[in-house]
Design a protein around this motif. Structure first.
Motif, short mmCIF file in Angstrom:
data_model
loop_
_atom_site.label_atom_id
_atom_site.label_comp_id
_atom_site.label_asym_id
_atom_site.label_seq_id
_atom_site.Cartn_x
_atom_site.Cartn_y
_atom_site.Cartn_z
N LEU A 131 10.88 12.96 -16.79
CA LEU A 131 10.47 12.53 -15.46
C LEU A 131 10.47 11.01 -15.34
CD1 LEU A 131 7.62 15.08 -14.73
CD2 LEU A 131 9.85 14.94 -13.60
N THR A 132 10.11 10.32 -16.41
CA THR A 132 10.16 8.86 -16.40
C THR A 132 11.58 8.38 -16.11
OG1 THR A 132 8.30 8.60 -17.92
CG2 THR A 132 9.88 6.79 -17.84
N HIS A 133 12.55 9.01 -16.78
CA HIS A 133 13.95 8.63 -16.54
C HIS A 133 14.36 8.97 -15.11
CE1 HIS A 133 18.19 7.89 -17.57
NE2 HIS A 133 18.44 8.91 -16.75
N ALA A 134 13.99 10.16 -14.64
CA ALA A 134 14.37 10.57 -13.29
C ALA A 134 13.78 9.64 -12.23
CB ALA A 134 13.92 12.01 -13.04
N ILE A 135 12.60 9.12 -12.48
CA ILE A 135 11.95 8.21 -11.53
C ILE A 135 12.52 6.79 -11.64
CG2 ILE A 135 9.77 7.04 -11.00
CD1 ILE A 135 8.37 9.71 -11.84
N LEU A 136 12.55 6.25 -12.85
CA LEU A 136 12.91 4.83 -13.01
C LEU A 136 14.40 4.58 -12.88
CD1 LEU A 136 10.52 3.77 -15.93
CD2 LEU A 136 10.18 3.55 -13.45
N SER A 137 15.22 5.49 -13.34
CA SER A 137 16.67 5.26 -13.27
C SER A 137 17.18 5.30 -11.83
CB SER A 137 17.41 6.31 -14.11
OG SER A 137 17.27 7.61 -13.56
N TYR A 196 10.15 -1.48 -17.36
CA TYR A 196 8.96 -1.03 -16.61
C TYR A 196 7.76 -1.01 -17.53
CZ TYR A 196 6.01 1.81 -13.52
OH TYR A 196 5.00 2.27 -12.73
N GLU A 197 6.64 -1.51 -17.03
CA GLU A 197 5.41 -1.53 -17.81
C GLU A 197 4.52 -0.37 -17.36
OE1 GLU A 197 3.28 -2.76 -20.92
OE2 GLU A 197 4.96 -4.01 -20.21
N ILE A 198 4.38 0.63 -18.21
CA ILE A 198 3.52 1.76 -17.88
C ILE A 198 2.07 1.30 -17.86
CG2 ILE A 198 2.64 3.98 -18.74
CD1 ILE A 198 5.40 4.63 -19.71
N GLU A 199 1.37 1.62 -16.78
CA GLU A 199 -0.04 1.26 -16.67
C GLU A 199 -0.87 2.14 -17.60
OE1 GLU A 199 -3.28 0.41 -13.09
OE2 GLU A 199 -1.55 1.71 -12.71
#
Length: 256
Positions: A56-62, A94-97
């Protein structure tokens, strides 16, 4: 196919184009994430930094989807898990909070019960989860109208009835599980296709990764969450983060 085999294949194979079936799931996932971002002014994704959440991180950030990403740094995570924050920064810029537990509550628990009292009873384990995970999650979600998770139905008996869209009754916000109907094979095929970085613990038999003292590798034939709180019965293996009801039921209750 085991998680360890999936990780080995993901690490050793060149990118593999998605099958038509997976491509259709990816297209639906992307459309769903876009829809969630459009429907909510502020929405966040809670990442455990494990396989589903890296997908999901890839799907969001990419794709630049307007969904913030955070993680709960409980103070008891594996070094390998914390290392994924650096890998996300390196790969996506991207810096994950990170949200941490309140130190006073941690100290009070340890003084009253002992640092590892969660082994003694479900009640003490859930209290530890409340301090280290639930309270920080509440702070993380205080300014949003929806959140996203990487939960899947296949992961365990406690998630067999998982819905793609739910109402988080504890926080009165919307909740989305966009991978609800994805299989483990789907997840790892996606990770291979897009060369997504993964937690090295997966290769050591950890399909589900939580706090270090509460997580072990799974044995052949066990479900993916068997290594979480392994000393408890199967029907108690949740930490209190996911108290929700199906969106249809929520609508029925509102009109009752």
């Amino acid at each position: 196919m085991s998680t360890a085999t999936n990780v080995a294949n993901a690490a050793g194979a060149a990118r593999q184009a998605p099958t038509p079936e997976l491509a259709a799931k990816i297209a639906r996932l992307d459309a769903l994430l876009d829809s969630i971002a459009a429907r909510h002014e502020r929405v966040k994704f809670a990442s455990s930094l494990a396989a589903e959440d890296m997908l999901l991180t890839h799907a969001i950030l990419s794709r630049g989807v307007s969904i913030g990403i955070f993680s709960l740094n409980t103070g008891r995570l594996h070094a390998e898990t914390l290392g994924m924050i650096d890998r996300v920064r390196e790969r996506y810029g991207y810096e994950i909070e990170q949200f941490h537990p309140q130190q006073a509550a941690v100290d009070e628990y340890a003084a009253a019960h002992g640092l590892n009292a969660f082994y003694e009873s479900v009640e003490l384990r859930k209290r530890c989860c409340e301090i280290r995970k639930v309270e920080p999650l509440n702070r993380a979600l205080a300014d949003v109208s929806a959140w996203v998770t990487g939960q899947r139905r296949e992961q365990s008996v406690t998630r067999a009835e998982l819905h793609e869209e739910e109402h988080d009754g504890a926080r009165n916000i919307a909740k989305y599980n966009p991978l609800a109907d994805w299989t483990e094979a789907d997840v790892w095929a996606y990770l291979r296709a897009f060369d997504v970085p993964v937690n090295p613990l997966h290769a050591r038999g950890y399909p589900s990764i939580g706090c270090e003292p509460c997580t072990r590798a799974v044995r052949p034939g066990e479900d993916s969450r068997a290594g979480r709180w392994w000393w408890e019965s199967r029907d108690t293996k949740e930490c209190g983060l996911h108290i929700t009801i199906p969106i249809a039921t929520a609508s029925e209750n509102a009109s009752a």
